[in-house]
Motif scaffolding. Structure first.
Motif, PDB file in Angstrom:
ATOM      1  N   SER A  81       0.862  -1.187   0.000  1.00 60.17           N
ATOM      2  CA  SER A  81       0.000   0.000   0.000  1.00 60.17           C
ATOM      3  C   SER A  81       0.902   1.241   0.000  1.00 60.17           C
ATOM      4  O   SER A  81       2.077   1.173   0.357  1.00 60.17           O
ATOM      5  CB  SER A  81      -0.882   0.004   1.249  1.00 60.17           C
ATOM      6  N   GLU A  82       0.357   2.346  -0.402  1.00 60.59           N
ATOM      7  CA  GLU A  82       1.115   3.618  -0.399  1.00 60.59           C
ATOM      8  C   GLU A  82       1.647   3.917   1.002  1.00 60.59           C
ATOM      9  O   GLU A  82       2.766   4.394   1.166  1.00 60.59           O
ATOM     10  CB  GLU A  82       0.224   4.762  -0.887  1.00 60.59           C
ATOM     11  N   LYS A  83       0.832   3.622   2.024  1.00 63.04           N
ATOM     12  CA  LYS A  83       1.229   3.892   3.411  1.00 63.04           C
ATOM     13  C   LYS A  83       2.422   3.023   3.807  1.00 63.04           C
ATOM     14  O   LYS A  83       3.356   3.497   4.456  1.00 63.04           O
ATOM     15  CB  LYS A  83       0.049   3.643   4.352  1.00 63.04           C
ATOM     16  N   ASN A  84       2.413   1.758   3.396  1.00 64.93           N
ATOM     17  CA  ASN A  84       3.545   0.885   3.733  1.00 64.93           C
ATOM     18  C   ASN A  84       4.804   1.262   2.959  1.00 64.93           C
ATOM     19  O   ASN A  84       5.904   1.135   3.477  1.00 64.93           O
ATOM     20  CB  ASN A  84       3.189  -0.584   3.530  1.00 64.93           C
ATOM     21  N   ILE A  85       4.644   1.734   1.725  1.00 62.47           N
ATOM     22  CA  ILE A  85       5.810   2.220   0.971  1.00 62.47           C
ATOM     23  C   ILE A  85       6.399   3.424   1.694  1.00 62.47           C
ATOM     24  O   ILE A  85       7.625   3.538   1.841  1.00 62.47           O
ATOM     25  CB  ILE A  85       5.424   2.547  -0.486  1.00 62.47           C
ATOM     26  N   GLU A  86       5.534   4.302   2.192  1.00 64.24           N
ATOM     27  CA  GLU A  86       6.023   5.457   2.957  1.00 64.24           C
ATOM     28  C   GLU A  86       6.749   4.992   4.222  1.00 64.24           C
ATOM     29  O   GLU A  86       7.842   5.470   4.526  1.00 64.24           O
ATOM     30  CB  GLU A  86       4.858   6.373   3.340  1.00 64.24           C
ATOM     31  N   ARG A  87       6.150   4.067   4.958  1.00 67.96           N
ATOM     32  CA  ARG A  87       6.790   3.552   6.177  1.00 67.96           C
ATOM     33  C   ARG A  87       8.158   2.955   5.856  1.00 67.96           C
ATOM     34  O   ARG A  87       9.138   3.208   6.547  1.00 67.96           O
ATOM     35  CB  ARG A  87       5.902   2.489   6.832  1.00 67.96           C
ATOM     36  N   SER A  96      13.205  -1.555  11.646  1.00 68.88           N
ATOM     37  CA  SER A  96      11.823  -2.019  11.736  1.00 68.88           C
ATOM     38  C   SER A  96      10.902  -0.805  11.886  1.00 68.88           C
ATOM     39  O   SER A  96      11.351   0.344  11.754  1.00 68.88           O
ATOM     40  CB  SER A  96      11.655  -2.957  12.933  1.00 68.88           C
ATOM     41  N   MET A  97       9.658  -1.058  12.204  1.00 74.91           N
ATOM     42  CA  MET A  97       8.667  -0.001  12.371  1.00 74.91           C
ATOM     43  C   MET A  97       9.129   1.059  13.383  1.00 74.91           C
ATOM     44  O   MET A  97       8.736   2.212  13.305  1.00 74.91           O
ATOM     45  CB  MET A  97       7.340  -0.622  12.825  1.00 74.91           C
ATOM     46  N   LYS A  98      10.004   0.679  14.309  1.00 72.52           N
ATOM     47  CA  LYS A  98      10.495   1.631  15.320  1.00 72.52           C
ATOM     48  C   LYS A  98      11.227   2.817  14.678  1.00 72.52           C
ATOM     49  O   LYS A  98      11.352   3.873  15.288  1.00 72.52           O
ATOM     50  CB  LYS A  98      11.406   0.931  16.330  1.00 72.52           C
ATOM     51  N   MET A 114       7.370  -4.916  10.304  1.00 76.53           N
ATOM     52  CA  MET A 114       8.090  -4.412   9.125  1.00 76.53           C
ATOM     53  C   MET A 114       9.610  -4.511   9.295  1.00 76.53           C
ATOM     54  O   MET A 114      10.339  -3.563   9.069  1.00 76.53           O
ATOM     55  CB  MET A 114       7.670  -2.980   8.792  1.00 76.53           C
ATOM     56  N   ARG A 115      10.082  -5.698   9.663  1.00 82.24           N
ATOM     57  CA  ARG A 115      11.525  -5.903   9.805  1.00 82.24           C
ATOM     58  C   ARG A 115      12.186  -5.918   8.435  1.00 82.24           C
ATOM     59  O   ARG A 115      11.839  -6.727   7.585  1.00 82.24           O
ATOM     60  CB  ARG A 115      11.815  -7.223  10.498  1.00 82.24           C
ATOM     61  N   ARG A 116      13.123  -5.034   8.250  1.00 84.12           N
ATOM     62  CA  ARG A 116      13.867  -4.994   6.998  1.00 84.12           C
ATOM     63  C   ARG A 116      15.168  -5.760   7.208  1.00 84.12           C
ATOM     64  O   ARG A 116      15.913  -5.483   8.143  1.00 84.12           O
ATOM     65  CB  ARG A 116      14.142  -3.544   6.599  1.00 84.12           C
ATOM     66  N   LEU A 117      15.407  -6.726   6.343  1.00 83.96           N
ATOM     67  CA  LEU A 117      16.619  -7.529   6.468  1.00 83.96           C
ATOM     68  C   LEU A 117      17.848  -6.682   6.151  1.00 83.96           C
ATOM     69  O   LEU A 117      17.751  -5.657   5.483  1.00 83.96           O
ATOM     70  CB  LEU A 117      16.541  -8.741   5.547  1.00 83.96           C
ATOM     71  N   ASP A 118      18.990  -7.123   6.640  1.00 78.90           N
ATOM     72  CA  ASP A 118      20.264  -6.421   6.443  1.00 78.90           C
ATOM     73  C   ASP A 118      21.176  -7.314   5.617  1.00 78.90           C
ATOM     74  O   ASP A 118      21.455  -8.454   6.005  1.00 78.90           O
ATOM     75  CB  ASP A 118      20.885  -6.129   7.814  1.00 78.90           C
ATOM     76  N   ARG A 141       9.634  -3.779  -0.800  1.00 77.31           N
ATOM     77  CA  ARG A 141       8.686  -4.896  -0.891  1.00 77.31           C
ATOM     78  C   ARG A 141       8.982  -5.923   0.193  1.00 77.31           C
ATOM     79  O   ARG A 141      10.041  -5.923   0.806  1.00 77.31           O
ATOM     80  CB  ARG A 141       8.764  -5.561  -2.258  1.00 77.31           C
ATOM     81  N   ARG A 142       8.002  -6.819   0.375  1.00 81.74           N
ATOM     82  CA  ARG A 142       8.198  -7.968   1.260  1.00 81.74           C
ATOM     83  C   ARG A 142       9.096  -8.975   0.544  1.00 81.74           C
ATOM     84  O   ARG A 142       9.212  -8.954  -0.682  1.00 81.74           O
ATOM     85  CB  ARG A 142       6.859  -8.629   1.577  1.00 81.74           C
TER      86      ARG A 142
END
Length: 194
Positions: A81-87, A96-98, A114-118, A141-142
């Motif tokens: 969603s646009e909101k998740n792309i913004e996040r 993450s979301m923090k 929303m954990r982003r891998l490293d 993206r996921r």
């Protein structure tokens, strides 16, 4: 629960050993700690496998190209969603979301959502969740089923069947390939006391 399991193993005539192993120590690109219990008949000597120290990162497994016809990859890329792309624009690798401004956070746990891998580190433990909480390190993206599977150590030739949810369950509930392989090899090579 562990005491109960060990008591039952002992009551049926087996010796036992247990240890918590981290799949990362055996070549998986994730930190995944699992309790392993092995029962042996009296007279059998067996030891847990030594760590291989073939430590891998997310970058090691995701930077290789994907087959264009892989049914577990391209068709599994979800639109955000646009909101998740913004996040996600606020979340760095390993974040993450923090890392998002409070006004756009969800009610989910900021540390886990929303954990982003490293690319330079091993992944968090991959669990069944339909890829919903793991995000690609560099793309908005996921991660896909194939990317989850690579982190678990599956070869790209292994095809998962069923819905995305069913495939996610198959990958997330499995033992990482390199850990299972090293355990199986140590069992195959056990010694017997005379």
């Amino acid at each position: 629960v562990l005491k109960l399991i060990l008591k039952e193993i002992w009551n049926i005539g087996y010796n036992y050993q247990w240890q918590i192993l981290n799949a990362y120590d055996y070549g998986a690109a994730q930190k995944r700690r699992r309790l392993i219990i092995v029962g042996t008949k009296p007279g059998i000597i067996w030891n847990f496998p030594k760590p291989t120290n073939e430590n891998k990162t997310v970058g090691d497994v995701l930077s290789k190209p994907f087959r264009s016809a892989d049914p577990c990859h391209l068709p599994m890329i979800s639109n955000l969603s646009e909101k998740n792309i913004e996040r996600l624009s606020y979340i760095p690798q390993g974040g993450s979301m923090k890392d998002c401004p409070e006004e756009i956070r969800t009610n989910s746990s900021p540390q886990r959502a929303m954990r982003r891998l490293d690319m330079s580190k091993p992944s968090h433990t991959i669990v069944h969740n339909n890829c919903d909480h793991y995000y690609h390190p560099t793309e908005p993206r996921r991660i896909t089923i194939r990317e989850m599977a690579r982190i678990q150590g599956y070869p790209d030739s292994y095809i998962f069947e069923g819905s995305k949810n069913e495939q996610s369950r198959q990958v997330g509930n499995s033992v990482p390939v390199s850990l299972a392989y090293n355990l199986a090899l140590s069992i195959l090579n056990y010694g017997v006391v005379n």
